[in-house]
Design a protein around this motif. Structure first.
Motif, mmCIF file in Angstrom:
data_model
loop_
_atom_site.group_PDB
_atom_site.id
_atom_site.type_symbol
_atom_site.label_atom_id
_atom_site.label_comp_id
_atom_site.label_asym_id
_atom_site.label_seq_id
_atom_site.Cartn_x
_atom_site.Cartn_y
_atom_site.Cartn_z
ATOM 1 N N ASP A 86 10.347 -4.236 12.758
ATOM 2 C CA ASP A 86 10.857 -3.588 12.151
ATOM 3 C C ASP A 86 11.119 -4.425 10.843
ATOM 4 O O ASP A 86 11.048 -5.045 10.447
ATOM 5 N N LEU A 87 10.985 -3.181 9.312
ATOM 6 C CA LEU A 87 10.536 -3.346 8.111
ATOM 7 C C LEU A 87 11.884 -2.925 7.804
ATOM 8 O O LEU A 87 12.273 -1.811 7.556
ATOM 9 N N GLU A 88 12.177 -3.264 6.455
ATOM 10 C CA GLU A 88 13.315 -3.153 5.521
ATOM 11 C C GLU A 88 12.731 -2.922 4.380
ATOM 12 O O GLU A 88 11.453 -3.298 3.892
ATOM 13 N N LEU A 89 12.360 -1.319 3.647
ATOM 14 C CA LEU A 89 12.428 -1.087 2.774
ATOM 15 C C LEU A 89 12.734 -1.813 1.151
ATOM 16 O O LEU A 89 13.937 -1.468 1.282
ATOM 17 N N LEU A 90 12.272 -1.657 0.286
ATOM 18 C CA LEU A 90 13.161 -1.620 -0.746
ATOM 19 C C LEU A 90 13.486 -0.506 -1.785
ATOM 20 O O LEU A 90 12.377 0.645 -2.091
ATOM 21 N N PRO A 91 14.697 -0.079 -2.450
ATOM 22 C CA PRO A 91 14.685 0.865 -2.757
ATOM 23 C C PRO A 91 13.981 1.391 -4.103
ATOM 24 O O PRO A 91 13.050 0.699 -4.386
ATOM 25 N N CYS A 93 6.105 7.876 -0.487
ATOM 26 C CA CYS A 93 6.995 9.646 0.075
ATOM 27 C C CYS A 93 5.759 9.126 1.109
ATOM 28 O O CYS A 93 6.559 10.132 2.941
ATOM 29 N N LEU A 94 4.644 8.847 2.125
ATOM 30 C CA LEU A 94 4.763 9.024 3.235
ATOM 31 C C LEU A 94 4.914 7.765 4.069
ATOM 32 O O LEU A 94 6.038 8.343 5.983
ATOM 33 N N ASN A 100 -3.526 9.708 0.677
ATOM 34 C CA ASN A 100 -3.600 8.894 1.276
ATOM 35 C C ASN A 100 -4.044 8.100 2.161
ATOM 36 O O ASN A 100 -3.968 6.713 1.557
ATOM 37 N N PRO A 101 -3.266 7.862 3.715
ATOM 38 C CA PRO A 101 -3.059 7.801 4.435
ATOM 39 C C PRO A 101 -4.106 6.498 4.612
ATOM 40 O O PRO A 101 -3.781 5.585 5.090
ATOM 41 N N ALA A 102 -4.992 6.625 4.251
ATOM 42 C CA ALA A 102 -6.386 5.819 5.017
ATOM 43 C C ALA A 102 -5.714 4.137 5.450
ATOM 44 O O ALA A 102 -5.478 3.844 5.924
ATOM 45 N N HIS A 111 0.660 -1.394 -0.063
ATOM 46 C CA HIS A 111 0.272 -0.462 0.111
ATOM 47 C C HIS A 111 0.646 1.280 0.240
ATOM 48 O O HIS A 111 0.191 2.247 -0.459
ATOM 49 N N ALA A 112 2.198 0.843 0.513
ATOM 50 C CA ALA A 112 3.041 2.524 0.037
ATOM 51 C C ALA A 112 3.167 2.217 -1.015
ATOM 52 O O ALA A 112 4.402 3.174 -0.549
ATOM 53 N N ALA A 113 3.143 2.285 -2.169
ATOM 54 C CA ALA A 113 3.943 1.935 -3.165
ATOM 55 C C ALA A 113 3.279 3.459 -4.040
ATOM 56 O O ALA A 113 2.783 4.080 -3.837
ATOM 57 N N GLY A 114 3.993 3.568 -5.054
ATOM 58 C CA GLY A 114 3.549 4.813 -6.074
ATOM 59 C C GLY A 114 3.113 5.783 -5.014
ATOM 60 O O GLY A 114 4.117 6.240 -4.514
#
Length: 103
Positions: free
Chosen positions: A98-103, A37-38, A56-58, A30-33
């Motif tokens: 603890d999350l690792e995010l993809l670049p 930036c959130l 929209n952070p919902a 959900h935090a893509a696209g």
């Protein structure tokens, strides 16, 4: 009797870990696209007008995994590619991931 309790507790622990992994995957999806930036901001700043315009952070604030609902308590970025997600389950339990995010 004690063996049954330990077995039951182990099952609950395994189910919780599985649910946590599912939330982590959904959160990242959900935090893509436009919402990516959130992740650079603490969740306390998501609703600020200058924080992440157009996002929209919902979808990142609550969800459902199997038969369990979760609600975001806090997101804290840890650099550009990681962060800590705290959430509360519908049964009142809390998790810290603890999350690792993809670049």
């Amino acid at each position: 009797m004690h063996a049954r309790q330990r077995s039951s507790q182990a099952l609950v622990t395994a189910q919780t870990r599985d649910a946590e992994r599912s939330v982590a995957m959904a959160f990242k999806q959900h935090a893509a696209g436009a919402h990516a930036c959130l992740l650079a901001l603490p969740s306390s700043e998501w609703d600020l007008p200058a924080g992440c315009p157009g996002a929209n952070p919902a979808a990142l604030q609550s969800g459902r995994v199997a038969d369990r609902d979760w609600q975001l308590l806090d997101w804290q970025p840890q650099g550009a590619l990681a962060g800590t997600l705290r959430l509360q389950w519908s049964d009142g339990r809390q998790s810290r991931l603890d999350l690792e995010l993809l670049p």
